[in-house]
Scaffold this motif. Structure first.
Motif, PDB file in Angstrom:
ATOM      1  N   UNK A  68       0.824  -1.217   0.000  1.00  0.00           N
ATOM      2  CA  UNK A  68       0.000   0.000   0.000  1.00  0.00           C
ATOM      3  C   UNK A  68       0.859   1.269   0.000  1.00  0.00           C
ATOM      4  N   UNK A  69       0.285   2.324  -0.517  1.00  0.00           N
ATOM      5  CA  UNK A  69       0.895   3.660  -0.580  1.00  0.00           C
ATOM      6  C   UNK A  69       1.537   4.061   0.746  1.00  0.00           C
ATOM      7  N   UNK A  70       0.909   3.693   1.873  1.00  0.00           N
ATOM      8  CA  UNK A  70       1.377   4.157   3.185  1.00  0.00           C
ATOM      9  C   UNK A  70       2.560   3.364   3.738  1.00  0.00           C
ATOM     10  N   UNK A  71       3.046   2.383   2.966  1.00  0.00           N
ATOM     11  CA  UNK A  71       4.197   1.571   3.400  1.00  0.00           C
ATOM     12  C   UNK A  71       5.372   2.471   3.817  1.00  0.00           C
ATOM     13  N   UNK A  72       6.030   2.128   4.924  1.00  0.00           N
ATOM     14  CA  UNK A  72       7.194   2.910   5.355  1.00  0.00           C
ATOM     15  C   UNK A  72       8.461   2.368   4.704  1.00  0.00           C
ATOM     16  N   UNK A  73       9.522   3.165   4.764  1.00  0.00           N
ATOM     17  CA  UNK A  73      10.823   2.713   4.256  1.00  0.00           C
ATOM     18  C   UNK A  73      11.221   1.421   4.941  1.00  0.00           C
TER      19      UNK A  73
END
Lengths: 278, 278
Positions: A68-73
């Motif tokens: 998803x777009x909200x995935x963190x590094x």
């Protein structure tokens, strides 16, 4: 004359498919490319789907990881590390670009060097720069194959690369340099760009701006490689004007694009065979 | 006007010495540079001795590892790995060149990236190319400091680098590019070199041939950086002829040379402090 990539790409993929079949005969499994995509950029989604199709046709397994777009590094890095450690995965491609909040370089560096079939890691870049060539960035790799397929003399020629991105302009410059071109790297801060391009025997346009390179910038007889692919199937070169000056010129689409994917497939199969022999 | 490196180098070393003293206050130990030399090339022996002297004066411990000419790549790699793993060593320098039978790249890559104070690993090269700049190759790093100390405008200027070695020409080109110069990389296969150099606002000579760059190749007012250091204290530029054309020019000796060592010392101290904070 037109420098088409379609036939060349077909030949590269054909050979990759034969090697993939060989891999499957030896192991019962297929070479496997894992593609990671973050978010839902429509162009990227289309592009990834196309790659999966090509993989399928070439006998390469395509594993799709959609985040998803909200995935963190950190999450992305962890996911890529898992693929790096997975012996069933031979090549890893992180679809560019990732959302702005992600540190793309950190994500690229999580790709194990021996699975970097898209040629995006620091290791691969230095390898191209120093002539090791384990894996090439796919577009620059495709460009070199195009030039060779059309018997373009590179040594001693003046190549002007417009653009300096880490996976396109810079590695293209390094590969041309390794083949003994005199290489000039231009970019948005270049002063007098038109005049610099006018001195080029080989022009590589990798700017990402539609029809940016003008026809009258092209020295008569020069070789023009358009690595751009902008909305509406338009390249970085004003093709209709440049075609009158160029000795050889790539069309868009049908030029650099197909060879890029072909090199990706080839490098995936080569990676699988190398991992088998390692 | 002369672009001397002596004063600048002194200032850099002075600041490195202050930081070294700070390190010693905090730890009771000194920052430590390990220098590895293989064989007895007289120029290298002299050069290494000079580096050790400079280290000593700056409060940096210098550990000297001298290996015989017959050392194999495996032995050298093992020795460097040992230094990479030794917590008392903060920086590692492998004196270039090594004997022909040794794989120098393999030896360089045995240097842990966080101890690569000479900026020779593939990791450091890609870092310079992508603007991370953990450690710079020392001579290109010194060149950038020289240009900055003399307020040379780099952005938008045409820089011509003559030479493409992995620790000099190529990283110099990448550092200039990162500062928004338009960069041309020339080499032994370049056709019409004199004419290319004539278009340069900044010339970096890194060829290793005495007085190779002629005075009349220099555009009036151009900045000329001579990174050469040939037998008899002679640079790669015909200084006496070029000085009449150049706006700024480095002398040899006393130009790039001192800044190279200064950057080495600075990076060693920075490495020690970073390893302390890590």
């Amino acid at each position: 004359m037109l420098m088409s990539g379609t036939e060349l790409a077909r030949a590269i993929v054909q050979r990759a498919a034969e090697k993939a079949a060989d891999y499957t005969r030896r192991t019962g499994a297929k070479p496997c490319l894992a593609t990671v995509i973050v978010g839902e950029d429509p162009a990227s989604v289309t592009y990834v789907r196309m790659k999966q199709n090509r993989c399928h046709k070439a006998g390469i397994e395509s594993r799709h990881v959609a985040l998803p777009e909200r995935t963190t590094t950190e999450e992305l890095v962890a996911q890529i590390r898992e693929l790096s450690d997975d012996p069933a995965v031979h090549g890893i491609l992180l679809q560019h670009p990732v959302p702005h909040h992600i540190d793309e370089r950190a994500a690229f560096e999580a790709i194990a060097p021996h699975k970097d079939v898209d040629g995006v890691t620091m290791h691969s870049f230095a390898g191209m720069s120093f002539g090791h060539n384990d894996f090439l960035s796919c577009t620059p790799g495709g460009i070199m194959r195009l030039l060779d397929a059309h018997d373009v003399e590179i040594a001693g020629k003046h190549a002007v690369v417009i653009g300096r991105s880490p996976i396109l302009g810079k590695p293209a410059a390094m590969l041309l340099l390794a083949r003994d071109a005199t290489v000039t790297i231009c970019h948005s801060k270049t002063v007098g760009l038109a005049d610099v391009v006018r001195t080029a025997d080989i022009v590589v346009a990798a700017v990402g701006k539609p029809r940016f390179v003008q026809g009258d910038w092209i020295k008569p007889g020069a070789v023009v490689v358009d690595a751009g692919y902008n909305e509406g199937n338009v390249g970085d070169v004003d093709f209709d004007a440049a075609v009158d000056h160029a000795g050889l010129i790539t069309p868009v689409p049908g030029g650099v694009g197909p060879t890029t994917i072909a090199v990706l497939l080839e490098q995936t199969v080569d990676a699988s065979l190398r991992q088998l022999d390692a």
